[in-house]
Design a protein around this motif. Structure first.
Motif, short mmCIF file in Angstrom:
data_model
loop_
_atom_site.label_atom_id
_atom_site.label_comp_id
_atom_site.label_asym_id
_atom_site.label_seq_id
_atom_site.Cartn_x
_atom_site.Cartn_y
_atom_site.Cartn_z
N UNK A 88 0.78 -1.23 0.00
CA UNK A 88 0.00 0.00 0.00
C UNK A 88 0.82 1.29 0.00
N UNK A 89 2.08 1.25 0.38
CA UNK A 89 2.84 2.49 0.52
C UNK A 89 4.09 2.55 -0.35
N UNK A 90 4.18 1.67 -1.33
CA UNK A 90 5.22 1.80 -2.34
C UNK A 90 6.61 1.38 -1.93
N UNK A 91 6.75 0.62 -0.85
CA UNK A 91 8.08 0.13 -0.49
C UNK A 91 8.55 -0.85 -1.56
N UNK A 92 9.82 -0.79 -1.95
CA UNK A 92 10.31 -1.71 -2.99
C UNK A 92 10.33 -3.15 -2.51
N UNK A 93 10.20 -4.08 -3.45
CA UNK A 93 10.15 -5.50 -3.10
C UNK A 93 11.40 -5.95 -2.38
N UNK A 94 12.53 -5.28 -2.62
CA UNK A 94 13.80 -5.67 -2.00
C UNK A 94 14.06 -4.95 -0.68
N UNK A 95 13.09 -4.18 -0.20
CA UNK A 95 13.29 -3.40 1.03
C UNK A 95 13.55 -4.31 2.22
N UNK A 96 14.38 -3.82 3.15
CA UNK A 96 14.61 -4.50 4.42
C UNK A 96 13.76 -3.82 5.49
N UNK A 97 12.99 -4.61 6.22
CA UNK A 97 12.14 -4.09 7.29
C UNK A 97 12.79 -4.44 8.63
N UNK A 98 13.18 -3.43 9.39
CA UNK A 98 13.92 -3.64 10.63
C UNK A 98 13.05 -3.22 11.81
#
Length: 304
Positions: A88-98
């Motif tokens: 929903x908020x456009x984070x890239x598929x390769x983003x790291x969520x910490x």
């Protein structure tokens, strides 16, 4: 999914528990570890999601009890925190969520008993607070979630996370991170599975070394805790290691927390050994994870 990526609510329809969302959308390798099954935007803001908690999940206690582990609640929160910014908020598929911090509160008078197959859970997510960087890309997110079973709220959880693209993650991590999986530590003695109220010896995440309780996973290829390689200790591993260390510190009197708060002040590495320090007091336990002289995580667990 019938909710658009642009965030516009579509025609109301029932949530579905029929099949899980794509594993990539919750950063899981094994489809068996995916808990979310559906999500939609709410007309008044926020989201509604469906999750399935199978009794066969690796976190489910094998002590004859009928309640899910609080860890599956925290894992559902983690998956929501990944799915929402990706979809929903456009984070890239390769983003790291910490994970930066999390909390959970379970009402023991309302929480559901596990069904023979799986328990259908509804998650009501308040409109997340999204932080964006100078380029407009999502950089962080905070959210609060109510958990319902059979239409009754039985728990609340929430927290925050950083969202880093590949370049930013590489800058933050630098040369840090010991090779995965972690190597065995000579001289470490681990508690038994029965002492920690876990299903098997493979679920033990702590050990005794040089007179201290340390982080030391017995199975670095555990199907849940290490579903995929990581260059640091995952947040769910930290949370369960703290719970296990609390069992040891309380001599087995504090087993299943109903509330918890944890702040991850920095990355916890696989090496050097991280000490898990727990101080029980009545029905609570204050904890800290210390590595290389620095506190990497801290918080408190509460028990009924």
């Amino acid at each position: 999914m019938s909710a658009s990526a642009g965030g516009i609510p579509q025609r109301s329809r029932p949530l579905s528990w029929s099949r899980t969302v794509a594993r990539e959308m919750v950063h899981r390798t094994s489809p068996a570890e995916v808990l979310l099954t559906d999500m939609r935007r709410r007309a008044g803001g926020g989201f509604e999601a469906a999750a399935s908690w199978p009794r066969s999940h690796a976190t489910f206690p094998r002590d004859g009890g009928s309640l899910h582990s609080p860890l599956i609640l925290a894992e559902t929160l983690r998956q929501l925190g990944i799915y929402i910014p990706l979809r929903y908020f456009g984070a890239p598929a390769t983003a790291r969520m910490i994970i930066t911090d999390l909390f959970f509160e379970i009402d023991p008078d309302e929480e559901p008993e596990a069904c023979s197959g799986a328990t259908d859970i509804t998650c009501t997510v308040e409109e997340p607070r999204v932080r964006r960087d100078a380029r407009g890309a999502v950089a962080g997110l905070r959210m609060t979630v109510d958990f319902l079973a059979g239409g009754t709220v039985f728990a609340r959880a929430g927290g925050g996370m950083r969202v880093l693209d590949e370049r930013r993650y590489a800058e933050v991590r630098g040369a840090a991170g010991a090779p995965w999986p972690p190597v065995a530590v000579a001289g470490m003695a681990r508690p038994t599975a029965s002492e920690l109220a876990v299903p098997s010896r493979h679920d033990v995440l702590i050990g005794h070394h040089a007179g201290a309780v340390v982080l030391g996973p017995a199975d670095p290829r555990h199907p849940y805790f290490f579903d995929h390689p990581s260059d640091h200790v995952p947040g769910m591993v930290l949370l369960e290691a703290v719970r296990q260390a609390t069992v040891v510190a309380s001599q087995g009197t504090l087993l299943r927390p109903h509330t918890g708060r944890m702040t991850a002040a920095r990355f916890t590495e696989f090496a050097p050994l991280a000490h898990v320090v727990c101080v029980p007091h009545h029905r609570t336990c204050v904890f800290g994870v210390v590595q290389g002289g620095a506190r990497t995580a801290f918080g408190v667990l509460g028990y009924r």
